[in-house]
Design a protein around this motif. Structure first.
Motif, mmCIF file in Angstrom:
data_model
loop_
_atom_site.group_PDB
_atom_site.id
_atom_site.type_symbol
_atom_site.label_atom_id
_atom_site.label_comp_id
_atom_site.label_asym_id
_atom_site.label_seq_id
_atom_site.Cartn_x
_atom_site.Cartn_y
_atom_site.Cartn_z
ATOM 1 N N THR A 1 0.861 -1.170 0.000
ATOM 2 C CA THR A 1 0.000 0.000 0.000
ATOM 3 C C THR A 1 0.904 1.229 0.000
ATOM 4 O OG1 THR A 1 -1.821 1.095 1.144
ATOM 5 C CG2 THR A 1 -0.159 0.034 2.531
ATOM 6 N N THR A 2 0.379 2.380 0.260
ATOM 7 C CA THR A 2 1.208 3.585 0.304
ATOM 8 C C THR A 2 0.958 4.325 1.610
ATOM 9 O OG1 THR A 2 -0.462 4.941 -0.827
ATOM 10 C CG2 THR A 2 1.205 3.844 -2.200
ATOM 11 N N PHE B 1 5.844 3.530 -0.710
ATOM 12 C CA PHE B 1 5.131 2.274 -0.499
ATOM 13 C C PHE B 1 5.339 1.776 0.926
ATOM 14 C CE2 PHE B 1 9.297 0.934 -2.071
ATOM 15 C CZ PHE B 1 9.645 -0.079 -1.191
ATOM 16 N N ALA B 2 4.388 0.979 1.369
ATOM 17 C CA ALA B 2 4.423 0.397 2.716
ATOM 18 C C ALA B 2 3.747 -0.963 2.654
ATOM 19 C CB ALA B 2 3.711 1.320 3.707
ATOM 20 N N GLY B 3 3.823 -1.724 3.740
ATOM 21 C CA GLY B 3 3.169 -3.014 3.805
ATOM 22 C C GLY B 3 1.716 -2.885 4.239
ATOM 23 N N THR B 4 0.913 -3.883 3.897
ATOM 24 C CA THR B 4 -0.476 -3.887 4.353
ATOM 25 C C THR B 4 -0.589 -4.336 5.807
ATOM 26 O OG1 THR B 4 -0.792 -6.135 3.505
ATOM 27 C CG2 THR B 4 -1.345 -4.310 2.022
ATOM 28 N N SER C 1 2.168 -4.993 9.483
ATOM 29 C CA SER C 1 3.492 -4.650 10.014
ATOM 30 C C SER C 1 4.449 -5.827 9.991
ATOM 31 C CB SER C 1 3.355 -4.140 11.451
ATOM 32 O OG SER C 1 2.851 -5.170 12.293
ATOM 33 N N PHE C 2 3.942 -7.039 9.676
ATOM 34 C CA PHE C 2 4.768 -8.232 9.819
ATOM 35 C C PHE C 2 4.914 -9.020 8.526
ATOM 36 C CE2 PHE C 2 0.473 -8.656 11.489
ATOM 37 C CZ PHE C 2 -0.068 -9.664 10.709
ATOM 38 N N GLN C 3 4.444 -8.506 7.424
ATOM 39 C CA GLN C 3 4.516 -9.237 6.159
ATOM 40 C C GLN C 3 5.908 -9.137 5.540
ATOM 41 O OE1 GLN C 3 1.591 -6.935 3.806
ATOM 42 N NE2 GLN C 3 3.290 -6.239 2.542
ATOM 43 N N GLU C 4 6.114 -9.871 4.466
ATOM 44 C CA GLU C 4 7.352 -9.781 3.692
ATOM 45 C C GLU C 4 7.521 -8.347 3.189
ATOM 46 O OE1 GLU C 4 9.038 -11.704 -0.457
ATOM 47 O OE2 GLU C 4 7.935 -12.996 0.934
ATOM 48 N N VAL C 5 8.751 -7.871 3.170
ATOM 49 C CA VAL C 5 9.006 -6.485 2.774
ATOM 50 C C VAL C 5 9.594 -6.432 1.371
ATOM 51 C CG1 VAL C 5 9.376 -5.778 5.169
ATOM 52 C CG2 VAL C 5 11.344 -6.407 3.751
ATOM 53 N N ARG C 6 9.560 -5.240 0.809
ATOM 54 C CA ARG C 6 10.263 -4.933 -0.425
ATOM 55 C C ARG C 6 11.098 -3.676 -0.202
ATOM 56 N NH1 ARG C 6 9.754 -9.252 -1.408
ATOM 57 N NH2 ARG C 6 8.869 -10.381 -3.183
ATOM 58 N N GLY C 7 12.156 -3.542 -0.981
ATOM 59 C CA GLY C 7 12.985 -2.354 -0.881
ATOM 60 C C GLY C 7 14.440 -2.666 -1.129
ATOM 61 N N PHE C 8 15.194 -1.635 -1.452
ATOM 62 C CA PHE C 8 16.625 -1.766 -1.708
ATOM 63 C C PHE C 8 17.388 -1.645 -0.395
ATOM 64 C CE2 PHE C 8 14.988 0.658 -5.540
ATOM 65 C CZ PHE C 8 14.731 -0.488 -6.283
ATOM 66 N N VAL C 9 18.565 -2.296 -0.343
ATOM 67 C CA VAL C 9 19.384 -2.266 0.864
ATOM 68 C C VAL C 9 20.809 -1.862 0.508
ATOM 69 C CG1 VAL C 9 19.704 -4.794 0.663
ATOM 70 C CG2 VAL C 9 20.327 -3.639 2.772
ATOM 71 N N ILE D 1 9.935 -0.873 8.199
ATOM 72 C CA ILE D 1 9.877 -0.914 6.732
ATOM 73 C C ILE D 1 8.439 -1.052 6.255
ATOM 74 C CG2 ILE D 1 10.576 -2.258 4.707
ATOM 75 C CD1 ILE D 1 13.171 -2.927 6.382
ATOM 76 N N ASN D 2 7.663 -1.897 6.927
ATOM 77 C CA ASN D 2 6.270 -2.030 6.523
ATOM 78 C C ASN D 2 5.452 -0.785 6.823
ATOM 79 O OD1 ASN D 2 5.870 -4.531 5.172
ATOM 80 N ND2 ASN D 2 6.230 -5.625 7.101
ATOM 81 N N ALA D 3 5.963 0.093 7.686
ATOM 82 C CA ALA D 3 5.336 1.391 7.906
ATOM 83 C C ALA D 3 5.727 2.396 6.826
ATOM 84 C CB ALA D 3 5.701 1.933 9.283
#
Length: 858
Positions: free
Chosen positions: A124-125, A269-272, A274-282, A443-445
């Motif tokens: 989500t965003t 973008f954010a997660g739907t 707080s504990f789901q799989e994340v996306r993003g660069f590291v 991250i999910n936030a």
């Protein structure tokens, strides 16, 4: 939305005075002499240098390595061969483009393809920052806004030239300097504050214009650090002892405070959940607080300043005072005799990929990277005590641990400053985290998780002195245990054992070229011995330490001709280094007992060990320890390991972020690392920027290539990325390369162009990098790997039901049953085995929105 650049900046900081000015004058004179000497070396010195360069180039050619610099090229260390090498710890040939075991490589590639095909988490965003309220409800909410100030009797604050008066309330820009502190900005050179003891309009920000705001009644009280309070009534506007409670209302027509733009539109973008799989660069290797290292005067600019960009992005005083010709360190590193010292707002010469002494992680550039998809950032605290002592200008202690403590404190101050810009504690994008569970929530936030790490030459005071052929360490195991505990409490979670010097923990890989000569001399000053580099012939033909300058058949210590030239530049401060036997070179110093103790202490606390910069011998021994204790928390963060180590790190359950470098070189590294993927662990990859750490950034490929980055482009999460503006400078990755940290979203887009038809695969692997890091970190703190990729860990449905109970948190479930194979929304999937030992099925654990178990289907 990006903030437009102001038409004129407010004044820059005033130069130092008194004793500091005299010291600066001496240093400037020294710098001018050094640079003049460098540009006018006697012909015999130049001939000696070129003769050695020719010998070195000939030795490279004999080993099939590419030629780089023609005769006459200024000496420099940001050599693109090493920037783009698979292993910066040693010179690597073409054989490093693919792992040798082709059957294993093909299997790994097929596995990674299956990983990419797995369902992605639903995203989500979230808002970039909270909307400015019409009436602020707390002392943080007005940050960046245009507000009027009105007393209870209806009197408004209004400026009249340089005086502060009353009348219809005038809108003022509330520019946050820290949490709950503001400049009241009325335009260029106009700041409300104490002017000669009276309320007025100052021409520049200072402590006399830095208002501390607190709640008072139904309004807010304004005080200056000295105690003077803002009073406002029909009788006038003045400074006094007791503040008037003032009401704030959104205003109009306020001046825009100078600031670098973002030029990315769309919500992060954010997660739907707080504990789901994340996306993003590291990025697992950058030095965001490097403005305080090497004594705090070698680095020019800083990532933030309470008074804004015009104070943060300025050149070093010794550079500015000589028009860019007094920058001895910058000249030596870049090979350029001078540079334009002006930063904001023109940025003509810096920041740039090859400009290694100038700030690259200004907070708005960090914000752009976050807005463009970065979700995990490892900030390494860094120091080198001997090079700090050699550098003539300093304001900080050169002790490694003193510097690390200072930089850690600066990280928390930086977090507070960003929070202040975003409207209050916890609201900024930069969140320091101390465990993988907290990081996942951050991250999910929709924010960026920041991990604190250490990369320094003498950690914990653990140097040694060579006495009569024996190493006498300056620390004990008890010292190490105590200080690792201190660092852990401070927030450190990732660590290297060595950086530039041999120390009491282990030997180093060394450095090559001119940098190697200088650092080796400093190594002697620190330890009483030079690097003990011996000729070696590694089994894979490549996994060696840094190649030292050497002449054919030279085995006896002698004066290095190149170091003679460097000695002229630096006034003979460092001793002459020996010549070494023919390459390849391996440091005879390995991992010490104290080094093994350090690794075991890191493991005991679930911390992440980084074997980069260790000698091959020390690294192999360190990975032996990691394998014996079965610790998955291991990372090579910036390609300062060697090719023999990478498969071992993956097999341990670790993670690798190759040095970013040029986009073309990184794509080659990505292809190679895919061939090392281990099927037992989640796959993803990141990068190690090493920005601010004297590591050159990616060069541009050119605007005339057949496949340039075209603007605007769509970034991770659907954001729209345009060319970035910073003051009057417009950055284009095709022309400018990675000039500063804000261009990493553009660099990742460039990777996809270089990768061609494999660009989508590369982008997917990079977007999965943050999840891969988090899963490695989870394993390092005791969470078992998932039971689908590791079927021996699968339980029966009955066993799973006994372990998973209603009301358990997601973290409790992780610790009870291990990592799930699937974390999508409010469900996690784990593999269970049936009566048939070879049969497996997926069990689903359901959670409430708050992350509590509400069901199990097995």
């Amino acid at each position: 939305m990006s903030t437009p650049a102001p038409s004129q900046p407010h004044p820059s900081p005033v130069p130092p005075a008194g004793r500091e000015a005299r010291r600066l004058g001496v240093a400037l004179a020294t710098a001018v002499v050094l640079v003049a000497t460098a540009l006018a070396l006697p012909s015999s010195g130049v001939e000696r240098t070129e003769s050695l360069r020719a010998s070195y180039e000939a030795s490279k050619a004999a080993r099939g390595l590419p030629h780089t610099d023609p005769a006459g090229t200024p000496l420099h260390t940001h050599d693109p061969r090493f920037k783009n090498a698979l292993a910066r710890g040693g010179e690597s040939g073409a054989q490093t483009l693919a792992p040798a075991d082709t059957a294993r490589t093909r299997a790994a590639q097929r596995y990674v393809a299956r990983e990419r095909a797995l369902p992605d988490p639903t995203l989500t965003t979230t808002a970039v920052r909270r909307a400015l309220p019409r009436v602020p409800t707390d002392r943080f909410a007005m940050a960046g806004g245009c507000y009027t100030l009105t007393a209870p009797d209806g009197t408004g604050l209004r400026l009249q030239g340089r005086a502060a008066g009353t009348g219809r309330a005038q809108g003022l820009r509330f520019q946050a300097t820290d949490l709950g502190r503001y400049l009241l900005y009325a335009g260029p050179g106009r700041f409300v504050g104490d002017v000669d003891g009276a309320l007025g309009v100052a021409t520049a920000p200072s402590s006399a214009t830095d208002w501390i705001v607190t709640a008072q009644g139904e309004g807010f009280a304004f005080r200056l650090p000295g105690g003077a309070a803002l009073q406002l009534s029909r009788s006038g506007a003045r400074l006094g002892d007791r503040p008037t409670p003032l009401a704030l209302r959104l205003g109009r027509g306020c001046a825009v405070f100078p600031e670098s733009q973002i030029d990315i539109t769309g919500r992060p973008f954010a997660g739907t959940t707080s504990f789901q799989e994340v996306r993003g660069f590291v990025d697992a290797h950058t030095h965001g607080m490097a403005f305080e290292f090497l004594g705090g005067r070698a680095h020019c600019g800083r990532p933030w300043h309470p008074y804004g960009v015009t104070y943060a992005l300025v050149d070093c005083p010794d550079h500015a005072a000589t028009g860019g010709y007094g920058a001895a360190l910058e000249t030596f590193l870049s090979g350029e005799p001078s540079h334009d010292p002006v930063g904001w707002p023109t940025f003509k010469d810096w920041p740039a990929p090859e400009s290694l002494t100038h700030e690259g992680t200004y907070y708005r550039w960090m914000e752009r990277a976050w807005r463009g998809g970065q979700r995990l950032f490892v900030n390494l605290l860094v120091e080198n005590n001997k090079l700090c002592q050699v550098y003539p200008l300093k304001k900080n202690s050169c002790d490694d641990m003193d510097s690390i403590r200072l930089q850690a404190r600066r990280m928390y101050e930086f977090q507070d400053y960003i929070d202040a810009q975003f409207g209050g504690p916890g609201r900024g994008f930069y969140r320091i985290v101390t465990d993988p569970f907290q990081a996942r929530r951050v991250i999910n936030a929709g924010k960026m998780a920041v991990v604190m790490g250490i990369e320094t030459s003498v950690p914990f005071g653990c140097t040694f002195k060579a006495v009569l052929g024996t190493d006498v360490p300056a620390c004990t195991a008890a010292d190490i245990t105590r200080q690792i505990g201190e660092m852990h409490r401070l927030g450190v979670r990732q660590m290297e054992l060595v950086n530039k010097f041999d120390n009491a923990l282990g030997g180093v890989a060394g450095d090559n070229g001119t940098t190697g000569v200088i650092v080796n001399g400093a190594n002697f000053l620190e330890t009483g011995t030079f690097w003990d580099m011996r000729h070696c012939e590694p089994a894979d033909g490549e996994s060696a330490d840094k190649t030292q300058y050497a002449l054919p058949d030279s085995g006896q210590p002698a004066q290095d001709a190149l170091f003679g030239a460097v000695g002229e530049l630096f006034g003979g401060l460092l001793p002459a280094t020996p010549l070494y036997p023919a390459p390849l070179h391996c440091n005879r110093r390995g991992l010490t007992g104290l080094g093994e103790h350090t690794i075991r202490e890191l493991v005991r606390r679930g911390m992440i060990f980084d074997p980069d910069h260790l000698s091959v011998k020390a690294r192999q021994a360190a990975l032996d320890v990691i394998e014996r204790v079965d610790h998955p928390g291991v990372i090579s963060s910036h390609s300062w390991s060697t090719a023999d180590a990478y498969p071992r790190i993956y097999r341990a359950g670790g993670f690798i972020t190759p040095y970013a470098g040029d986009s073309t070189g990184f794509v080659d590294k990505w292809r190679t690392h895919v061939g090392w993927a281990d099927e037992r662990y989640y796959w993803g990859i990141g990068f190690g920027a090493d920005i601010n750490g004297l590591g050159a950034q990616g060069d541009p490929r050119g605007a005339d290539v057949r496949n340039p980055v075209t603007y605007p482009f769509t970034g991770l999460g659907g954001v729209r990325v345009s060319r970035q503006h910073a003051g009057r400078r417009v950055y284009d990755i095709n022309r400018d390369g990675v000039a500063q940290y804000g261009l990493y979203p553009d660099w990742i887009e460039d990777l996809t162009k270089v990768a061609g038809r494999r660009g989508a695969d590369l982008f997917d692997d990079m977007a999965r990098g943050t999840e891969a890091y988090l899963q490695m970190w989870e394993r390092s703190v005791g969470v078992a790997p998932d039971s689908c990729r590791n079927p021996d860990l699968a339980r029966t449905p009955a066993q799973l039901r006994r372990l998973v109970r209603p009301g358990m948190t997601t973290t409790q479930v992780l610790r009870a049953v291990g990592q799930p194979y699937r974390r999508l929304g409010r469900e996690s999937g784990v593999c269970v085995r049936g009566a048939d030992a070879g049969a497996r099925a997926m069990a689903t654990i359901s959670f409430s929105p708050a992350g509590r178990v509400i069901g199990l289907r097995a």
